[in-house]
Motif scaffolding. Sequence first.
Motif, PDB file in Angstrom:
ATOM      1  N   ASP A 146       0.012   4.399   0.228  1.00 30.13           N
ATOM      2  CA  ASP A 146      -1.180   4.674  -0.577  1.00 30.13           C
ATOM      3  C   ASP A 146      -2.364   3.788  -0.201  1.00 30.13           C
ATOM      4  O   ASP A 146      -3.428   3.892  -0.820  1.00 30.13           O
ATOM      5  CB  ASP A 146      -0.858   4.478  -2.064  1.00 30.13           C
ATOM      6  CG  ASP A 146       0.230   5.422  -2.541  1.00 30.13           C
ATOM      7  OD1 ASP A 146       0.209   6.599  -2.142  1.00 30.13           O
ATOM      8  OD2 ASP A 146       1.102   4.975  -3.309  1.00 30.13           O
ATOM      9  N   ALA A 147      -2.187   2.906   0.784  1.00 32.23           N
ATOM     10  CA  ALA A 147      -3.237   1.964   1.137  1.00 32.23           C
ATOM     11  C   ALA A 147      -4.456   2.684   1.703  1.00 32.23           C
ATOM     12  O   ALA A 147      -4.329   3.570   2.553  1.00 32.23           O
ATOM     13  CB  ALA A 147      -2.715   0.951   2.150  1.00 32.23           C
TER      14      ALA A 147
ATOM     15  N   ALA B 223      -0.415  -5.072  -5.085  1.00 31.06           N
ATOM     16  CA  ALA B 223      -0.912  -4.396  -3.881  1.00 31.06           C
ATOM     17  C   ALA B 223      -0.328  -2.993  -3.813  1.00 31.06           C
ATOM     18  O   ALA B 223       0.835  -2.771  -4.166  1.00 31.06           O
ATOM     19  CB  ALA B 223      -0.524  -5.187  -2.640  1.00 31.06           C
ATOM     20  N   PRO B 224      -1.118  -2.017  -3.390  1.00 33.25           N
ATOM     21  CA  PRO B 224      -0.595  -0.648  -3.293  1.00 33.25           C
ATOM     22  C   PRO B 224       0.472  -0.543  -2.210  1.00 33.25           C
ATOM     23  O   PRO B 224       0.511  -1.348  -1.274  1.00 33.25           O
ATOM     24  CB  PRO B 224      -1.835   0.173  -2.931  1.00 33.25           C
ATOM     25  CG  PRO B 224      -2.749  -0.797  -2.241  1.00 33.25           C
ATOM     26  CD  PRO B 224      -2.512  -2.110  -2.923  1.00 33.25           C
TER      27      PRO B 224
ATOM     28  N   LEU C 105       5.658   4.805  15.988  1.00 32.08           N
ATOM     29  CA  LEU C 105       5.134   3.988  17.083  1.00 32.08           C
ATOM     30  C   LEU C 105       3.959   3.126  16.644  1.00 32.08           C
ATOM     31  O   LEU C 105       3.841   1.962  17.033  1.00 32.08           O
ATOM     32  CB  LEU C 105       4.716   4.894  18.243  1.00 32.08           C
ATOM     33  CG  LEU C 105       4.426   4.225  19.590  1.00 32.08           C
ATOM     34  CD1 LEU C 105       5.634   3.448  20.080  1.00 32.08           C
ATOM     35  CD2 LEU C 105       4.021   5.281  20.620  1.00 32.08           C
ATOM     36  N   SER C 106       3.073   3.679  15.819  1.00 32.29           N
ATOM     37  CA  SER C 106       1.875   2.940  15.404  1.00 32.29           C
ATOM     38  C   SER C 106       2.136   2.014  14.221  1.00 32.29           C
ATOM     39  O   SER C 106       1.414   1.034  14.014  1.00 32.29           O
ATOM     40  CB  SER C 106       0.764   3.913  15.031  1.00 32.29           C
ATOM     41  OG  SER C 106       1.068   4.600  13.822  1.00 32.29           O
ATOM     42  N   ARG C 107       3.158   2.347  13.404  1.00 32.25           N
ATOM     43  CA  ARG C 107       3.491   1.595  12.186  1.00 32.25           C
ATOM     44  C   ARG C 107       2.363   1.642  11.147  1.00 32.25           C
ATOM     45  O   ARG C 107       2.302   0.795  10.253  1.00 32.25           O
ATOM     46  CB  ARG C 107       3.855   0.146  12.512  1.00 32.25           C
ATOM     47  CG  ARG C 107       5.081   0.024  13.410  1.00 32.25           C
ATOM     48  CD  ARG C 107       5.460  -1.419  13.629  1.00 32.25           C
ATOM     49  NE  ARG C 107       6.627  -1.523  14.507  1.00 32.25           N
ATOM     50  CZ  ARG C 107       7.170  -2.671  14.897  1.00 32.25           C
ATOM     51  NH1 ARG C 107       6.643  -3.812  14.478  1.00 32.25           N
ATOM     52  NH2 ARG C 107       8.204  -2.688  15.685  1.00 32.25           N
ATOM     53  N   VAL C 108       1.496   2.599  11.270  1.00 30.66           N
ATOM     54  CA  VAL C 108       0.443   2.816  10.276  1.00 30.66           C
ATOM     55  C   VAL C 108       0.964   3.876   9.303  1.00 30.66           C
ATOM     56  O   VAL C 108       1.155   5.027   9.680  1.00 30.66           O
ATOM     57  CB  VAL C 108      -0.867   3.280  10.936  1.00 30.66           C
ATOM     58  CG1 VAL C 108      -1.933   3.542   9.873  1.00 30.66           C
ATOM     59  CG2 VAL C 108      -1.359   2.229  11.913  1.00 30.66           C
ATOM     60  N   ARG C 109       1.195   3.487   8.059  1.00 36.17           N
ATOM     61  CA  ARG C 109       1.913   4.352   7.120  1.00 36.17           C
ATOM     62  C   ARG C 109       1.023   5.031   6.083  1.00 36.17           C
ATOM     63  O   ARG C 109       1.515   5.800   5.258  1.00 36.17           O
ATOM     64  CB  ARG C 109       2.988   3.530   6.409  1.00 36.17           C
ATOM     65  CG  ARG C 109       4.075   3.024   7.340  1.00 36.17           C
ATOM     66  CD  ARG C 109       5.076   2.147   6.632  1.00 36.17           C
ATOM     67  NE  ARG C 109       4.586   0.783   6.451  1.00 36.17           N
ATOM     68  CZ  ARG C 109       5.242  -0.165   5.778  1.00 36.17           C
ATOM     69  NH1 ARG C 109       6.392   0.117   5.198  1.00 36.17           N
ATOM     70  NH2 ARG C 109       4.746  -1.381   5.667  1.00 36.17           N
TER      71      ARG C 109
ATOM     72  N   GLN D 245      -1.049  18.592   1.562  1.00 36.57           N
ATOM     73  CA  GLN D 245       0.220  17.872   1.638  1.00 36.57           C
ATOM     74  C   GLN D 245       0.054  16.377   1.406  1.00 36.57           C
ATOM     75  O   GLN D 245       0.874  15.741   0.739  1.00 36.57           O
ATOM     76  CB  GLN D 245       0.847  18.115   3.029  1.00 36.57           C
ATOM     77  CG  GLN D 245       2.299  17.725   3.154  1.00 36.57           C
ATOM     78  CD  GLN D 245       3.225  18.591   2.335  1.00 36.57           C
ATOM     79  OE1 GLN D 245       3.488  18.300   1.170  1.00 36.57           O
ATOM     80  NE2 GLN D 245       3.726  19.654   2.938  1.00 36.57           N
ATOM     81  N   THR D 246      -1.009  15.776   1.925  1.00 38.52           N
ATOM     82  CA  THR D 246      -1.157  14.323   1.843  1.00 38.52           C
ATOM     83  C   THR D 246      -1.839  13.866   0.550  1.00 38.52           C
ATOM     84  O   THR D 246      -1.449  12.849  -0.033  1.00 38.52           O
ATOM     85  CB  THR D 246      -1.974  13.796   3.041  1.00 38.52           C
ATOM     86  OG1 THR D 246      -3.225  14.503   3.116  1.00 38.52           O
ATOM     87  CG2 THR D 246      -1.222  13.990   4.336  1.00 38.52           C
TER      88      THR D 246
END
Length: 442
Positions: free
Chosen positions: A15-16, A10-11, A316-320, A74-75
């Motif tokens: 990188d997901a 799994a990535p 706060l969102s935990r979305v990485r 950057q991303t």
Amino acid sequence: MASPPAPPTAPHPVDAWLPPGQLLVYGLQHVLAMYAGAVAVPLILAGALGLSRAQLVYLIGADLFTCGLATLIQTVGFRGVGVRLPVIQGCTFAAVGPMILIGRQGGLPAVYGAVIAAGTLTLLAAPYFARMLRFFPPVVTGSIITLIGISLLPVAVRWAGGGDPSSTDFGAPSALGLSFATFGLVLLYKRVLRGFWQGVGVLLGLVSGTVLAALLGRLDLGGVREAGWLAVTTPFAFGLPQFTPGAVASMALVMVVVMVESTGDFVALGELTGRPLTPEALSRGLRADGLSTMLGGVLNAFPYTAYAQNVGLVALSRVRSRWVVAAAGLILMVLGLLPKLSALVAAIPAPVLGGAGLLMFGQVAASGLRTLARVDFDSEEGRLNGLVVGATLAVGLIPLGSPGFWRSLPEWAQVVLQSGITAGSLTGIVLHAVLVRGGREG
């Protein structure tokens, strides 16, 4: 018999790749978190230089478009450029004072000449500056992350009170009620929702707060009606850049501040996302800062850096996923081309942003405290670590307690010290090197 093939790995969450709908919604959440800071710089600069309203509108569009482009650099990254973490890029406030002084003397062409030259120098210096990463052990990084969160909280407080502390209605009951209603709604959404909906709790809070503001008569859509439908940014719209040594030197100093602040933000994101920052990644990220700043000078924008407020949103969102922030970059580019949409985003009342900001920025400080919890404070060396933390926070918080504290110093020193994050970071780095590393090696 041949062994069965190993299951695909799994990535990493950074990188997901998420479904397009989720990328769009999470990306919009990041845009709303940083939008007020992004448009503040052209507003301040245009007011100080006496630019017309049409020129101001153009600057805002150019800034948003370049913010988006810089965020993609950057991303997503390419060929040794881009930290490839969920980093939103925006104009650094450290550049505002020097840009005003340069603009008053030589106009916007002199500003953009200095920005292009400083960006070029940053691009060249990035690999050398990245070698400083070894001076960022957990005691320093935890102190810096905590300092970032505390330093951002006054911004949220000003938003919560209405935006302008000098206004007679600042802190009015309606503003405070709207702010803490949004604060409570975000908390509620983060507590009771699950999965995707919990991840967009901040966005839901901002939307709910804006609806409540409309019901209370605090939503002004006049700017949306007045805005045009399309605005295209063209290179050197204010004239060919002018390069003067003094202006270039002052902007180069600003970019030193940017590199220190960006390093702190990259380290914080590395901690939050579970992908620790390496010297190679830091070098790529600082190169992206330099390249984006060069493009800013070409596209009538400004020097660019990582925006710390979005670090709080990741916490706060935990979305990485970095692709979420890449989607935010695309949204920013669209907003830069479509003034009506950008005006609609700008219509979100300041108290609504303040309510969400209090939670986001508090989360950044909490993340720093979690890092510090891993630090030894009990041994002889640990007591020195305590001095490093205390000195970092003390020096870094001086500009918050007294904004004019450093005003009698030379201008170059003010550029460094007026940024509490930079001043505190440098204090922590130097003290750890002298007190802890120096004592260990001695």
